[in-house]
Design a protein around this motif. Structure first.
Motif, mmCIF file in Angstrom:
data_model
loop_
_atom_site.group_PDB
_atom_site.id
_atom_site.type_symbol
_atom_site.label_atom_id
_atom_site.label_comp_id
_atom_site.label_asym_id
_atom_site.label_seq_id
_atom_site.Cartn_x
_atom_site.Cartn_y
_atom_site.Cartn_z
ATOM 1 N N MET A 1 0.809 -1.159 -0.066
ATOM 2 C CA MET A 1 -0.043 0.004 0.008
ATOM 3 C C MET A 1 0.777 1.215 -0.212
ATOM 4 N N TYR A 2 0.418 2.177 -0.628
ATOM 5 C CA TYR A 2 1.020 3.567 -0.714
ATOM 6 C C TYR A 2 0.051 4.625 -0.191
ATOM 7 N N VAL A 3 0.849 5.779 0.416
ATOM 8 C CA VAL A 3 0.162 6.819 1.033
ATOM 9 C C VAL A 3 0.551 7.964 0.345
ATOM 10 N N LEU A 4 -0.285 8.629 -0.216
ATOM 11 C CA LEU A 4 -0.019 10.041 -0.983
ATOM 12 C C LEU A 4 -0.566 11.159 -0.301
ATOM 13 N N LYS A 5 0.054 12.037 -0.148
ATOM 14 C CA LYS A 5 -0.177 13.363 0.415
ATOM 15 C C LYS A 5 -0.236 14.619 -0.499
ATOM 16 N N PHE A 6 -1.369 15.475 -0.820
ATOM 17 C CA PHE A 6 -1.463 16.408 -1.889
ATOM 18 C C PHE A 6 -1.509 17.893 -1.082
ATOM 19 N N GLY A 7 -0.640 18.534 -1.064
ATOM 20 C CA GLY A 7 -0.678 19.907 -0.357
ATOM 21 C C GLY A 7 -1.731 20.875 -1.035
ATOM 22 N N GLY A 8 -1.929 22.093 -0.406
ATOM 23 C CA GLY A 8 -2.944 23.090 -0.669
ATOM 24 C C GLY A 8 -2.733 23.626 -2.208
ATOM 25 N N THR A 9 -1.442 23.991 -2.605
ATOM 26 C CA THR A 9 -1.171 24.190 -3.941
ATOM 27 C C THR A 9 -1.701 23.263 -4.988
ATOM 28 N N SER A 10 -1.290 21.918 -4.447
ATOM 29 C CA SER A 10 -1.507 21.228 -5.535
ATOM 30 C C SER A 10 -3.148 20.824 -5.854
ATOM 31 N N VAL A 11 -4.085 21.416 -4.748
ATOM 32 C CA VAL A 11 -5.507 21.121 -4.762
ATOM 33 C C VAL A 11 -5.852 22.650 -4.747
ATOM 34 N N ALA A 12 -5.374 23.670 -5.253
ATOM 35 C CA ALA A 12 -5.825 25.076 -5.379
ATOM 36 C C ALA A 12 -6.824 25.430 -6.175
ATOM 37 N N ASN A 13 -7.132 24.431 -7.112
ATOM 38 C CA ASN A 13 -8.272 24.950 -7.987
ATOM 39 C C ASN A 13 -8.739 23.806 -8.903
ATOM 40 N N ALA A 14 -9.742 23.756 -9.708
ATOM 41 C CA ALA A 14 -10.098 22.652 -10.765
ATOM 42 C C ALA A 14 -9.076 22.136 -11.568
ATOM 43 N N GLN A 15 -8.301 22.893 -12.247
ATOM 44 C CA GLN A 15 -7.398 22.450 -13.080
ATOM 45 C C GLN A 15 -6.370 21.599 -12.088
ATOM 46 N N ASN A 16 -6.088 22.149 -11.007
ATOM 47 C CA ASN A 16 -4.711 21.441 -10.505
ATOM 48 C C ASN A 16 -5.508 20.145 -9.844
ATOM 49 N N ILE A 17 -6.780 20.177 -9.336
ATOM 50 C CA ILE A 17 -7.304 18.810 -8.888
ATOM 51 C C ILE A 17 -7.255 17.889 -9.888
ATOM 52 N N SER A 18 -7.613 18.089 -11.360
ATOM 53 C CA SER A 18 -7.627 17.190 -12.383
ATOM 54 C C SER A 18 -6.229 16.574 -12.546
ATOM 55 N N LEU A 19 -5.085 17.329 -12.240
ATOM 56 C CA LEU A 19 -3.866 16.728 -12.385
ATOM 57 C C LEU A 19 -3.616 15.800 -11.031
ATOM 58 N N VAL A 20 -4.096 16.137 -9.981
ATOM 59 C CA VAL A 20 -4.096 15.141 -8.942
ATOM 60 C C VAL A 20 -4.614 13.916 -9.247
ATOM 61 N N ILE A 21 -5.980 13.942 -9.450
ATOM 62 C CA ILE A 21 -6.669 12.853 -9.907
ATOM 63 C C ILE A 21 -6.160 11.986 -11.141
ATOM 64 N N ASP A 22 -5.405 12.654 -11.915
ATOM 65 C CA ASP A 22 -4.439 11.716 -13.115
ATOM 66 C C ASP A 22 -3.607 11.011 -12.062
ATOM 67 N N ILE A 23 -2.920 11.703 -11.226
ATOM 68 C CA ILE A 23 -1.585 11.021 -10.636
ATOM 69 C C ILE A 23 -2.277 10.018 -9.734
ATOM 70 N N ILE A 24 -3.172 10.210 -8.839
ATOM 71 C CA ILE A 24 -4.051 9.186 -8.185
ATOM 72 C C ILE A 24 -4.321 7.960 -9.058
ATOM 73 N N THR A 25 -4.959 8.417 -10.112
ATOM 74 C CA THR A 25 -5.310 7.102 -10.940
ATOM 75 C C THR A 25 -4.403 6.214 -11.589
ATOM 76 N N LYS A 26 -3.098 6.775 -11.833
ATOM 77 C CA LYS A 26 -1.980 6.019 -12.217
ATOM 78 C C LYS A 26 -1.377 5.384 -11.359
ATOM 79 N N ALA A 27 -1.337 6.026 -9.809
ATOM 80 C CA ALA A 27 -0.629 5.253 -8.745
ATOM 81 C C ALA A 27 -1.351 4.027 -8.236
ATOM 82 N N SER A 28 -2.976 4.015 -8.437
ATOM 83 C CA SER A 28 -3.759 3.036 -7.959
ATOM 84 C C SER A 28 -4.002 1.955 -8.857
ATOM 85 N N GLN A 29 -3.207 1.635 -9.933
ATOM 86 C CA GLN A 29 -3.432 0.810 -10.878
ATOM 87 C C GLN A 29 -2.926 -0.467 -10.475
ATOM 88 N N ASN A 30 -1.747 -0.387 -9.647
ATOM 89 C CA ASN A 30 -1.354 -1.880 -9.220
ATOM 90 C C ASN A 30 -1.323 -1.871 -7.853
#
Length: 815
Positions: A1-30
């Motif tokens: 299991m991995y633990v990922l933490k995203f800071g305030g700038t990473s989730v500052a707006n909708a555009q950034n949150i979309s980037l975060v979800i892409d990272i989460i999606t890739k990390a959760s594949q395996n």
């Protein structure tokens, strides 16, 4: 299991949150992953500010609350289809309505308790985690939401709660063992008491949440996603050349984070340290970058110094007095007093004589600390055993960090030597026995310069940055800037010198650019610059406080020459082609030389004599090696040599002088050259550099100009006088020509006396074939007796003068 933490700038707006979800999606594949999120960027600060305003009955809190609501609703609208927004917006508004009741309570009661403040602060993470989890569900990801307050149990110290590790681990292990979802979204920063009341984990709380979960479930890796590509060798916002550190140990990371590296906070490391769980710091906005990996034993060859960091807003408190020597208990009383005031000590240092104890604390706590300590030691202060507590503020702590520093000799010496060279005053020093950290307390205004200088010394490819401030950008100045631009890449590659022009000035305007002026556009920038002022130019250079600063005077202005001492006293090197300072009163000349040595600020003036010829440098080397000068013979005026090489009975003296000025051989006021004053200054400088005491008035000046010409006070009258006395100049030429001699304006120094004047030079003399604007100097010394040391070459002109200034700049770079 991995633990990922995203800071305030990473989730500052909708555009950034979309980037975060892409990272989460890739990390959760395996792997299954737990995702801890902070509040949307700056939301927590807004919540605290709104609470403070409400508690003082400032109605503006309502506008801030509306801004908070608008921000969260807009993210929902940007990321979730209209058909699925209704329930999510309704739930979000219920949270916001509850938040509003808390603010209204503060407003009505004029009260803001720690418990209420913790509850208010929790809403940033509660809102962000809920919205992000709903976006992931809408995108059909195998995810779920879990409130961290159900897992992390902490004390009732609401703003900085202490975690119950045993109970927290048990809760986390139980939940994640039974969790079937691939992704779990959790709010960071918040926890709950055993009674279920909301509390917060303090500074770096979201990182801490992630670390607690990672430790509890024995995660394979803890990933901290932020807005930079890892931990840097220095703060990249201050040190532009800073680079990410690929691998670092837990201890080094804690040292760097303690000393201001805000990418990660010290408590974050503690839960995973004992489990030896790797921490990876990555950039949300550049996920392909390697980032920084924190482990117990980093792989590969490790550099001695891993990073340079600093803490701002530090005050030094000093307890000092002869009554402390040999008397136990002073340290205990000092630390107990600060403990009672809940004041954290950042740095401690004590003289081996036991005469003083010095501590570093936050600026905000300095006043209360002094009051408390003066009260504690009131008896000793009254009885003169110790002095009242001395407080020094506006300081910073700068620190070298590295686990391998203990195995490398001389690091402290290099650190303090580099700070000394840049005139950075050290107020206190601390170094632990483990030698993982060498700390120095310095003035805050010097922090940027110190960080850059140390980074250059320990991390860069022995490349030195020089920061130039040029006054006088006429013909010579323009060529000098062109040469800098032309040679920029060569200097970096071959000499490891990065030369930047930061400020330029002429008599009308001045212009500054801290990151370096574009030398292809400097004329346009200068034209729209501010009004020129010698004082403001100096103050701006001081305030910029850049390392390896050089003030360059390419004028013939008396007022400019008077400011050299101010620059040197501020550790700013001076390079000048202006002869006035070195030919001024001997005391002033000596003062400049002395101040230059005292403040380790080079004072170079090679172009004072011979333009680009290495005359002064050669003379300095002779004297330094123990030689003594007995006699100097020289043609030192390129302009006068040009004039008399081109003057004949076939042209006019007026026209030849005008041509010399047009081609840049003379000073802006050609009378300075033709009167012999310029040559007198040059031979005076050579005599002084040879070790002789002499004033300008002592030099015999046999001028060939008529009295009326010498008396003119502007160029128009001067040239008119040359025309009026054409017969006089023709007679001078005829007398020399009749003897088969050439006219040369010669400077002589011998037996402690100097003179300048026009001479008839026969064909067998070394000066006879001196062509164009060339200069020649003959040094007769202990070693060069019969055959003098001879230096000959172009002694005037914009290109050679500019190259001489350029050479002095390079000499400064080699200091």
């Amino acid at each position: 299991m991995y633990v990922l933490k995203f800071g305030g700038t990473s989730v500052a707006n909708a555009q950034n949150i979309s980037l975060v979800i892409d990272i989460i999606t890739k990390a959760s594949q395996n792997e299954k992953i737990a995702v801890v999120v902070s509040a949307f960027g700056n939301t927590t600060n807004m919540l605290l500010k709104t609470a403070e305003l409400a508690a003082i009955k400032d109605e503006y809190f309502r506008e801030l609350l509306q801004e908070i609501e608008n921000r969260h609703i807009q993210v929902i609208k940007d990321l979730i289809p209209v058909t699925e927004q209704s329930s999510i917006i309704s739930h979000t508004k219920r949270l916001l309505n509850y938040l509003e009741t808390l603010f209204e309570g503060c407003f009505l009661l004029r009260e803001l308790t720690p418990k209420t403040l913790a509850t208010i602060a929790s809403f940033g993470e509660l809102l962000s985690s809920y919205i992000i989890s709903e976006v992931m569900l809408v995108r059909k990801l195998d995810s779920t939401y879990k409130d961290s307050r159900e897992l992390i149990i902490a004390s009732e110290s609401y703003e900085n709660a202490q975690v119950d590790m045993k109970l927290t681990h048990k809760n986390c292990q139980s939940y994640f063992e039974n969790n079937q979802k691939q992704i779990v979204i959790l709010p960071g920063f918040i926890a709950a008491t055993e009674n279920g009341e909301t509390t917060t984990l303090g500074r770096g709380g979201s990182d801490y949440t992630a670390a607690l979960i990672a430790a509890a479930v024995n995660a394979k890796e803890l990933q901290i996603w932020t807005d930079v590509s890892g931990m840097y060798t220095a703060n990249p916002r201050i040190v532009k050349q800073a680079t990410p550190i690929p691998q670092i140990s837990y201890q080094e990371a804690m040292e760097l984070s303690h000393f201001g590296a805000k990418v990660i906070y010290p408590p974050t490391i503690q839960p995973v340290l004992h489990k030896e769980i790797p921490i990876l710091i990555k950039n949300t906005f550049d996920p392909e970058q390697e980032g920084t990996r924190i482990t117990k034993n980093p792989n590969g060859k490790q550099q001695a110094v891993k990073g340079i960091s600093y803490i701002e807003n530090i005050s030094l408190l000093t307890l000092e007095g002869s009554g402390m020597i040999g008397i136990p208990g002073f340290s205990k009383r000092l630390f107990e007093t600060l403990l009672a005031q809940k004041i954290n000590i950042v740095l401690i240092t004590q003289a081996s004589s036991e005469h003083s104890i010095c501590i570093g604390i936050n600026d905000k706590e300095a006043s209360s600390a002094k009051i408390a300590l003066d009260e504690t030691f009131a008896y000793e202060i009254i009885s003169k055993k110790v002095d009242p507590i001395l407080v020094e503020q506006q300081l910073s702590i700068i620190a070298l960090v590295g686990e391998n520093m203990k195995n490398h000799q001389g690091l402290s010496g290099k650190m303090f030597s580099m700070l000394g060279k840049n005139n950075v005053n050290i107020r206190a020093i601390a170094q632990g026995a483990s030698e993982k950290n060498i700390s120095a307390v310095i003035n805050s205004e010097d922090a940027k310069k110190a960080l850059n200088a140390l980074h250059e010394e320990f991390f860069e490819e022995k490349r030195k940055q020089l920061n130039l401030f040029v006054t006088g950008v006429g013909n010579v100045g323009e060529r000098f800037l062109a040469q800098i631009k032309q040679q920029h890449e060569y200097l970096i590659k071959q000499l490891k010198l990065n030369i930047r022009v930061i400020g330029i000035s002429n008599s009308r305007t001045m212009y500054f650019e801290e990151e370096g002026i574009d030398l292809g556009k400097w004329k346009d920038n200068l034209a729209k610059g501010s009004k020129a002022s010698l004082e403001e130019f100096h103050e701006t250079i001081k305030s910029l406080n850049l390392r390896n600063s050089i003030f360059i005077d390419i004028t013939a202005d008396h007022n400019v020459s008077k400011v050299y001492e101010h620059y040197l006293r501020n550790n700013i090197a001076v390079v000048t082609c202006n002869k006035i300072a070195c030919a001024s009163e001997y005391d002033n000349y000596q003062t400049l030389k002395r101040v230059s040595q005292k403040y380790n600020a080079p004072f170079l003036f090679e172009t004072n004599v011979g333009a680009g010829l290495p005359i002064i440098d050669t003379l300095k080397n002779l004297i330094a090696s123990g030689d003594r000068v007995h006699k100097i013979q020289a043609v030192l005026s390129g302009s006068l040599n040009f004039v008399f090489n081109n003057f004949s009975n076939e042209n006019t003296f007026h026209d030849v002088v005008a041509q010399a000025q047009k081609e840049g051989y003379t000073e802006p006021d050609p009378k300075i050259d033709l009167s012999g004053i310029d040559v007198a200054r040059k031979i005076l400088i050579l005599a002084r550099e040879s070790g002789y005491v002499m004033e300008l008035e002592e030099i015999e000046n046999d001028s060939f100009l008529p009295e009326k010409t010498l008396a003119t006070d502007n160029n128009e009258d001067f040239y008119a006088s040359l025309t009026e006395y054409e017969a006089h100049f023709q007679e001078i030429y005829k007398k020399a020509n009749d003897k088969n001699c050439r006219l040369k304006y010669v400077a002589t120094f011998e037996d402690g006396k100097a003179k300048v004047g026009l001479q008839h030079i026969p064909a067998d003399h070394p000066f006879y074939n001196l062509e164009g604007s060339d200069n020649i100097v003959l040094f007769f010394t202990d070693r060069y007796v019969m055959q003098p040391l001879q230096i000959k070459g172009a002694g005037a002109g914009t290109e050679v003068t500019a190259s001489g200034i350029f050479a002095d700049v390079i000499r400064v770079g080699k200091f």
